[in-house]
Design a protein around this motif. Sequence first.
Motif, PDB file in Angstrom:
ATOM      1  N   VAL A  13       9.724 -17.173  -9.018  1.00 36.91           N
ATOM      2  CA  VAL A  13       9.109 -17.477  -7.644  1.00 36.91           C
ATOM      3  C   VAL A  13       9.212 -16.069  -6.817  1.00 36.91           C
ATOM      4  N   ARG A  14      10.324 -15.601  -6.766  1.00 37.75           N
ATOM      5  CA  ARG A  14      10.635 -14.387  -6.127  1.00 37.75           C
ATOM      6  C   ARG A  14       9.793 -13.072  -6.590  1.00 37.75           C
ATOM      7  N   ARG A  15       9.833 -13.023  -8.048  1.00 42.24           N
ATOM      8  CA  ARG A  15       8.986 -12.051  -8.330  1.00 42.24           C
ATOM      9  C   ARG A  15       7.425 -12.251  -8.251  1.00 42.24           C
ATOM     10  N   TRP A  16       6.923 -13.591  -8.297  1.00 41.98           N
ATOM     11  CA  TRP A  16       5.543 -13.689  -8.148  1.00 41.98           C
ATOM     12  C   TRP A  16       5.234 -13.420  -6.573  1.00 41.98           C
ATOM     13  N   ARG A  17       6.088 -13.691  -5.770  1.00 44.09           N
ATOM     14  CA  ARG A  17       5.847 -13.329  -4.102  1.00 44.09           C
ATOM     15  C   ARG A  17       6.023 -12.000  -4.145  1.00 44.09           C
ATOM     16  N   VAL A  18       6.658 -11.050  -4.844  1.00 47.36           N
ATOM     17  CA  VAL A  18       6.812  -9.548  -4.733  1.00 47.36           C
ATOM     18  C   VAL A  18       5.359  -9.079  -5.338  1.00 47.36           C
ATOM     19  N   GLU A  19       5.002  -9.658  -6.441  1.00 47.72           N
ATOM     20  CA  GLU A  19       3.646  -9.214  -6.982  1.00 47.72           C
ATOM     21  C   GLU A  19       2.529  -9.450  -6.112  1.00 47.72           C
ATOM     22  N   ALA A  20       2.483 -10.729  -5.473  1.00 50.17           N
ATOM     23  CA  ALA A  20       1.428 -10.915  -4.520  1.00 50.17           C
ATOM     24  C   ALA A  20       1.410 -10.026  -3.425  1.00 50.17           C
ATOM     25  N   ALA A  21       2.629  -9.730  -2.791  1.00 48.26           N
ATOM     26  CA  ALA A  21       2.862  -8.870  -1.797  1.00 48.26           C
ATOM     27  C   ALA A  21       2.271  -7.378  -2.079  1.00 48.26           C
ATOM     28  N   LEU A  22       2.551  -7.029  -3.276  1.00 46.08           N
ATOM     29  CA  LEU A  22       2.289  -5.670  -3.672  1.00 46.08           C
ATOM     30  C   LEU A  22       0.788  -5.670  -3.948  1.00 46.08           C
ATOM     31  N   TRP A  23       0.042  -6.891  -4.276  1.00 42.07           N
ATOM     32  CA  TRP A  23      -1.385  -6.650  -4.727  1.00 42.07           C
ATOM     33  C   TRP A  23      -2.036  -6.581  -3.251  1.00 42.07           C
ATOM     34  N   VAL A  24      -1.607  -7.226  -2.186  1.00 38.52           N
ATOM     35  CA  VAL A  24      -2.088  -7.176  -0.750  1.00 38.52           C
ATOM     36  C   VAL A  24      -1.888  -5.864  -0.292  1.00 38.52           C
ATOM     37  N   CYS A  25      -0.636  -5.242  -0.501  1.00 38.29           N
ATOM     38  CA  CYS A  25      -0.228  -3.850   0.000  1.00 38.29           C
ATOM     39  C   CYS A  25      -1.263  -2.929  -0.916  1.00 38.29           C
ATOM     40  N   TYR A  26      -1.748  -3.047  -1.892  1.00 43.86           N
ATOM     41  CA  TYR A  26      -2.422  -2.226  -2.783  1.00 43.86           C
ATOM     42  C   TYR A  26      -3.919  -2.103  -2.038  1.00 43.86           C
ATOM     43  N   TRP A  27      -4.454  -3.268  -1.694  1.00 46.14           N
ATOM     44  CA  TRP A  27      -5.826  -3.335  -1.374  1.00 46.14           C
ATOM     45  C   TRP A  27      -5.867  -2.861   0.173  1.00 46.14           C
ATOM     46  N   ASN A  28      -4.795  -3.220   0.808  1.00 45.87           N
ATOM     47  CA  ASN A  28      -5.064  -2.656   2.191  1.00 45.87           C
ATOM     48  C   ASN A  28      -4.885  -1.301   2.433  1.00 45.87           C
ATOM     49  N   LEU A  30      -5.763   0.924   0.047  1.00 49.30           N
ATOM     50  CA  LEU A  30      -6.933   1.415  -0.361  1.00 49.30           C
ATOM     51  C   LEU A  30      -7.865   1.415   0.791  1.00 49.30           C
ATOM     52  N   ASP A  31      -8.014   0.227   1.570  1.00 49.01           N
ATOM     53  CA  ASP A  31      -8.987   0.200   2.700  1.00 49.01           C
ATOM     54  C   ASP A  31      -8.719   1.448   3.733  1.00 49.01           C
ATOM     55  N   ARG A  32      -7.317   1.701   3.757  1.00 37.96           N
ATOM     56  CA  ARG A  32      -6.849   2.858   4.865  1.00 37.96           C
ATOM     57  C   ARG A  32      -6.848   4.166   4.449  1.00 37.96           C
ATOM     58  N   ASP A  33      -7.009   4.102   2.895  1.00 33.78           N
ATOM     59  CA  ASP A  33      -6.869   5.431   2.262  1.00 33.78           C
ATOM     60  C   ASP A  33      -5.459   6.258   2.424  1.00 33.78           C
ATOM     61  N   ASP A  34      -4.423   5.229   2.134  1.00 32.37           N
ATOM     62  CA  ASP A  34      -3.039   5.770   2.427  1.00 32.37           C
ATOM     63  C   ASP A  34      -2.596   5.939   1.298  1.00 32.37           C
ATOM     64  N   ARG A  35      -2.686   7.286   0.514  1.00 31.96           N
ATOM     65  CA  ARG A  35      -2.390   7.492  -0.743  1.00 31.96           C
ATOM     66  C   ARG A  35      -0.954   7.413  -0.955  1.00 31.96           C
ATOM     67  N   PRO A  36       0.107   7.604  -0.281  1.00 32.37           N
ATOM     68  CA  PRO A  36       1.699   7.169  -0.614  1.00 32.37           C
ATOM     69  C   PRO A  36       1.492   5.896  -0.895  1.00 32.37           C
ATOM     70  N   SER A  37       1.082   4.921   0.004  1.00 32.33           N
ATOM     71  CA  SER A  37       1.396   3.555  -0.328  1.00 32.33           C
ATOM     72  C   SER A  37       0.583   2.748  -1.437  1.00 32.33           C
ATOM     73  N   ILE A  38      -0.727   3.518  -1.819  1.00 24.44           N
ATOM     74  CA  ILE A  38      -1.199   3.093  -2.920  1.00 24.44           C
ATOM     75  C   ILE A  38      -0.640   3.555  -4.164  1.00 24.44           C
ATOM     76  N   ARG A  39      -0.051   4.538  -4.063  1.00 24.20           N
ATOM     77  CA  ARG A  39       0.966   5.067  -5.359  1.00 24.20           C
ATOM     78  C   ARG A  39       2.124   4.208  -5.328  1.00 24.20           C
ATOM     79  N   TYR A  40       2.689   3.755  -4.374  1.00 23.97           N
ATOM     80  CA  TYR A  40       4.036   3.061  -4.229  1.00 23.97           C
ATOM     81  C   TYR A  40       3.714   1.527  -4.706  1.00 23.97           C
ATOM     82  N   CYS A  41       2.785   0.956  -4.472  1.00 19.43           N
ATOM     83  CA  CYS A  41       2.501  -0.424  -4.783  1.00 19.43           C
ATOM     84  C   CYS A  41       1.874  -0.452  -6.116  1.00 19.43           C
TER      85      CYS A  41
END
Length: 75
Positions: A13-28, A30-41
């Motif tokens: 359950v924790r892993r799935w929540r982390v994956e969901a948060a990383l998925w949202v983090c990645y697409w957000n 991308l919208d901001r063109d925040d390369r370090p965050s894109i790379r981390y996620c």
Amino acid sequence: MSGRCMSMWDYLVRRWRVEAALWVCYWNALDRDDRPSIRYCADHSLLLSAFWLIMLAGGLMAFGTVIQFLQGGCR
């Protein structure tokens, strides 16, 4: 239910929540063109790796279909 099974369930359950948060983090990011965050996620998400692998395979299959059509057309 044993304690071990319960802790495995909690881990999943924790892993799935982390994956969901990383998925949202990645697409957000991308919208901001925040390369370090894109790379981390992208580096920390298994779901994103699987997504892009499927997209790559689908694109190659579509490209192969176009090439096959151009070489011989529909028979």
